[in-house]
Design an enzyme around this catalytic site. Sequence first.
Site, short mmCIF file in Angstrom:
data_model
loop_
_atom_site.label_atom_id
_atom_site.label_comp_id
_atom_site.label_asym_id
_atom_site.label_seq_id
_atom_site.Cartn_x
_atom_site.Cartn_y
_atom_site.Cartn_z
CE LYS A 1 -11.07 3.85 -7.41
NZ LYS A 1 -11.06 3.27 -6.05
NE ARG B 1 -6.62 6.52 -4.30
CZ ARG B 1 -6.43 5.37 -5.25
NH1 ARG B 1 -6.69 5.51 -6.35
NH2 ARG B 1 -6.19 4.42 -4.81
NE ARG C 1 -9.26 -6.88 -4.22
CZ ARG C 1 -9.26 -5.22 -5.05
NH1 ARG C 1 -10.37 -5.04 -5.64
NH2 ARG C 1 -8.32 -4.57 -4.42
NE ARG D 1 -4.32 -4.83 -4.77
CZ ARG D 1 -5.16 -3.82 -5.27
NH1 ARG D 1 -5.91 -4.22 -6.40
NH2 ARG D 1 -5.22 -2.52 -4.85
NE ARG E 1 -6.02 0.23 -0.48
CZ ARG E 1 -6.45 -0.63 -1.37
NH1 ARG E 1 -6.73 -1.84 -0.58
NH2 ARG E 1 -7.10 -0.50 -2.47
P1 AMP Z 1 -5.97 1.48 -6.59
O1 AMP Z 1 -5.87 0.09 -7.33
O2 AMP Z 1 -6.63 2.54 -7.26
O3 AMP Z 1 -6.64 1.12 -5.48
O4 AMP Z 1 -4.48 1.99 -6.09
C1 AMP Z 1 -3.76 1.15 -5.52
C2 AMP Z 1 -2.47 2.11 -4.92
O5 AMP Z 1 -1.79 2.90 -5.88
C3 AMP Z 1 -3.09 3.15 -4.07
O6 AMP Z 1 -3.41 2.73 -2.60
C4 AMP Z 1 -1.82 4.18 -3.66
O7 AMP Z 1 -0.89 3.79 -3.23
C5 AMP Z 1 -1.54 3.97 -5.50
N1 AMP Z 1 -2.43 4.95 -6.33
C6 AMP Z 1 -3.33 4.76 -7.10
N2 AMP Z 1 -3.75 6.03 -7.78
C7 AMP Z 1 -3.05 6.96 -7.37
C8 AMP Z 1 -3.10 8.35 -7.04
N3 AMP Z 1 -3.94 8.95 -7.92
N4 AMP Z 1 -2.28 9.16 -6.43
C9 AMP Z 1 -1.83 8.58 -5.59
N5 AMP Z 1 -1.45 7.06 -5.26
C10 AMP Z 1 -2.18 6.39 -6.01
#
Ligand code: AMP
Length: 217
Positions: A13, A88, A127, A160, A171
Amino acid sequence: MRLVLVGPPGAGKGTQAQFIASNLSIPKISTGDIFRANVSGGTELGKLAKEYMDRGDLVPDEVTNAMVQDRLAEKDAQEGFLLDGFPRNVPQAQVLKKILDELGAKLDIVLELVVDNDEVVRRLAGRRTCRSCGKVWHVDFDPPKVDGVCDACGGELFQRDDDREETIRHRLEVYEQQTSPLISYYAEEGLLEGVDATGPVEEVTRRAMSALRRFVD
Ligand code: AMP
């Protein structure tokens, strides 16, 4: 052009969001990036979010929604945006609709990046991110010349916390339980377009841009 990109962690993404947003000249708004910037900056929001992020859980909706509402009110987002990682879950999607209603706007399309779970684990567990410049490498698909060192800037590479295998599995469960209902929500709204997210990055971008053709021409 107002678009949302959804897909499981590891679907690419972030990478696709960057290419698509730059092709369309709209800002990319990534909730994950905003949270990570707050974590690095040591802000109160960052301290709160880190706990959830490290476990692979979602940050509470009230916090996330307020952050997105503020970001969407900024000037550069008035003519369009690409949301990466938000919404989400269905309640976040309903809040987004309300925010946009108040701005007299609506979403044009929701692109779903489609990729299976085993591929996701393979991609994410390998990664590595550069601590200095943020560039992302992969131990199998895009390894740096020297293990653990960024080719671009010489910085140290790290994994990470949320890219460890057990967190990735968690996740994926969170995605299955909370995020996948969004897919039917947006399908019912008539906004959903699926994009095959396997294969080379450029190929996936080409497929995504072709799904957006009717807006670009
Ligand atoms: P991402 O980089 O999009 O995978 O986001 C990393 C982490 O940030 C996720 O695993 C959540 O802990 C938090 N996060 C990102 N976007 C959201 C969202 N829309 N709602 C809640 N938590 C989020």
